[in-house]
Design a protein around this motif. Structure first.
Motif, mmCIF file in Angstrom:
data_model
loop_
_atom_site.group_PDB
_atom_site.id
_atom_site.type_symbol
_atom_site.label_atom_id
_atom_site.label_comp_id
_atom_site.label_asym_id
_atom_site.label_seq_id
_atom_site.Cartn_x
_atom_site.Cartn_y
_atom_site.Cartn_z
ATOM 1 N N SER A 104 14.415 16.889 -1.823
ATOM 2 C CA SER A 104 15.842 16.932 -2.159
ATOM 3 C C SER A 104 16.697 17.102 -0.905
ATOM 4 O O SER A 104 17.736 16.452 -0.758
ATOM 5 C CB SER A 104 16.120 18.062 -3.161
ATOM 6 N N PHE A 105 16.249 17.950 0.029
ATOM 7 C CA PHE A 105 16.990 18.111 1.281
ATOM 8 C C PHE A 105 16.829 16.895 2.172
ATOM 9 O O PHE A 105 17.781 16.474 2.847
ATOM 10 C CB PHE A 105 16.546 19.379 2.016
ATOM 11 N N MET A 106 15.649 16.316 2.202
ATOM 12 C CA MET A 106 15.415 15.131 3.019
ATOM 13 C C MET A 106 16.328 13.989 2.597
ATOM 14 O O MET A 106 17.062 13.420 3.418
ATOM 15 C CB MET A 106 13.951 14.700 2.897
ATOM 16 N N GLY A 151 16.252 12.171 10.755
ATOM 17 C CA GLY A 151 17.086 13.371 10.697
ATOM 18 C C GLY A 151 16.993 14.067 9.351
ATOM 19 O O GLY A 151 16.898 15.304 9.279
ATOM 20 N N GLY A 152 17.012 13.284 8.262
ATOM 21 C CA GLY A 152 16.866 13.870 6.931
ATOM 22 C C GLY A 152 15.519 14.545 6.760
ATOM 23 O O GLY A 152 15.426 15.638 6.177
ATOM 24 N N LEU A 157 12.236 19.457 6.387
ATOM 25 C CA LEU A 157 11.102 20.241 6.889
ATOM 26 C C LEU A 157 11.546 21.612 7.380
ATOM 27 O O LEU A 157 10.897 22.628 7.101
ATOM 28 C CB LEU A 157 10.405 19.469 8.014
ATOM 29 N N VAL A 158 12.653 21.658 8.109
ATOM 30 C CA VAL A 158 13.151 22.928 8.656
ATOM 31 C C VAL A 158 13.518 23.889 7.532
ATOM 32 O O VAL A 158 13.110 25.066 7.532
ATOM 33 C CB VAL A 158 14.360 22.673 9.583
ATOM 34 N N VAL A 159 14.312 23.397 6.568
ATOM 35 C CA VAL A 159 14.764 24.268 5.479
ATOM 36 C C VAL A 159 13.585 24.732 4.620
ATOM 37 O O VAL A 159 13.447 25.928 4.319
ATOM 38 C CB VAL A 159 15.810 23.538 4.610
ATOM 39 N N THR A 160 12.724 23.804 4.230
ATOM 40 C CA THR A 160 11.611 24.145 3.337
ATOM 41 C C THR A 160 10.622 25.101 4.004
ATOM 42 O O THR A 160 10.169 26.076 3.384
ATOM 43 C CB THR A 160 10.878 22.869 2.889
ATOM 44 N N MET A 198 20.676 33.462 6.503
ATOM 45 C CA MET A 198 21.765 33.143 7.425
ATOM 46 C C MET A 198 21.431 31.931 8.292
ATOM 47 O O MET A 198 22.279 31.052 8.520
ATOM 48 C CB MET A 198 22.064 34.364 8.309
ATOM 49 N N SER A 199 20.189 31.856 8.753
ATOM 50 C CA SER A 199 19.770 30.749 9.620
ATOM 51 C C SER A 199 19.798 29.419 8.870
ATOM 52 O O SER A 199 20.302 28.414 9.373
ATOM 53 C CB SER A 199 18.366 31.007 10.166
ATOM 54 N N VAL A 200 19.246 29.405 7.651
ATOM 55 C CA VAL A 200 19.235 28.178 6.851
ATOM 56 C C VAL A 200 20.652 27.739 6.511
ATOM 57 O O VAL A 200 20.998 26.546 6.615
ATOM 58 C CB VAL A 200 18.401 28.382 5.563
ATOM 59 N N GLY A 201 21.483 28.691 6.104
ATOM 60 C CA GLY A 201 22.875 28.365 5.798
ATOM 61 C C GLY A 201 23.607 27.802 6.999
ATOM 62 O O GLY A 201 24.370 26.831 6.892
#
Length: 315
Positions: A104-106, A151-152, A157-160, A198-201
């Motif tokens: 979903s984020f990708m 980029g997506g 990957l970063v968020v998950t 905070m980091s993810v946001g």
């Protein structure tokens, strides 16, 4: 000692629309129709661009890719949401939840990056028309599309990975209809939950604001160039090529800002769930309508491609 008494969560329960038992049939029919309409609209756009040679331009290549990302984004969320509306077993495994969040984020951020690329395409077409074929060469367009998908993927990957490296100690009820970051963070335990949140946001907001600022910068130059066109007809023609993209950008970032930039105040389950509909169902539903109605070239090509075939079959 307290940590030792906590059992790790191995699956989640998606609460979804369970607080609206009398409206679930209406929600199912409404979301199903919107989903099917979105699929039909995007497939028609892709088929028209594919079959009509006059639309084999960078702008419509990006639009075709945008339709693909939109179909994949909604496929990650909506079928599961529709199934859960009539299911009494709404559990989702830990890995399935992580996979849903990643995709979903990708696809969501790929969509944002492609909208930014489309803004750059309009900037080059209007502000540097003589260099358009050089700057927007087939190789250059392919690179822009590829980097949007890369980029997506990186954002997903970063968020998950940041969310699912946390420990979830229970309860395991996700107060949403899909595995989204805010409701999952409420289920996490540990000293670093607030830091991860905070980091993810910050990462998500910076990415969205970066895309938004690049689009605004592109349109600032576009408006300045259009205002220098002497004839009213020329100004209207130049702006009409940007109208559909600009409208979709306003809708996309308007709803995104409500989600990511809203004040951090306690909200009810109903409020969070209904707000989630705006960016998972409503925005994808509106996008093909806007592009079809606001782009005369695409609309005429659709009529030429599909109506002519219908007439040929009927005759």
């Amino acid at each position: 000692m307290q940590a030792a008494n906590l059992s790790a969560v191995t699956e989640f329960i998606l609460i979804g629309f369970s607080n609206f038992p009398h409206l679930q049939l209406m929600f199912f029919l409404l979301f199903l129709l919107m989903y099917l309409f979105m699929l039909l609209g995007n497939v028609l756009i892709m088929a028209t661009i594919w079959s009509e040679r006059s639309l084999h331009t960078p702008m419509y290549l990006f639009l075709c890719t945008l339709s693909i990302s939109e179909i994949l984004y909604t496929f990650t969320i909506i079928p599961r949401m529709l199934a859960d509306l009539f299911s009494t077993h709404r559990s989702i495994s830990f890995m399935a939840c992580a996979s849903q969040m990643f995709f979903s984020f990708m696809f969501g951020f790929t969509h944002s990056f492609l909208l930014t690329v489309m803004g750059y395409d309009r900037y080059v077409a209007i502000c540097h028309p003589l260099r358009y074929n050089v700057l927007m060469s087939p190789h250059g367009c392919a690179c822009l599309v590829a980097w949007s998908w890369v980029g997506g993927s990186v954002m997903g990957l970063v968020v998950t990975s940041a969310i699912f490296q946390l420990t979830f100690c229970g309860p395991n009820e996700v107060r949403h209809f899909f595995c989204h970051v805010p409701p999952l963070l409420k289920l996490a335990c540990g000293v670093n939950v607030s830091t991860v949140a905070m980091s993810v946001g910050l990462v998500c907001i910076m990415a969205l604001l970066g895309c938004c600022l690049l689009i605004l910068l592109s349109y600032a130059f576009i408006v300045a160039t259009i205002l220098r066109i002497p004839s009213a007809e020329g100004r209207h023609k130049a702006f009409s090529t940007c109208a559909s993209h600009l409208t979709v950008v306003v809708v996309h970032y308007g709803f995104a800002s409500v989600i990511y930039l809203k004040p951090k105040i306690p909200q009810s389950l109903e409020g969070d769930t209904l707000m989630g509909i705006t960016y998972t169902v409503l925005t994808p539903f509106l996008s093909p309508i806007i592009f079809s109605l606001r782009s005369k070239e695409l609309t005429n090509a659709m009529r030429k491609t599909f109506l002519s075939k219908l007439f040929l079959r009927s005759s």
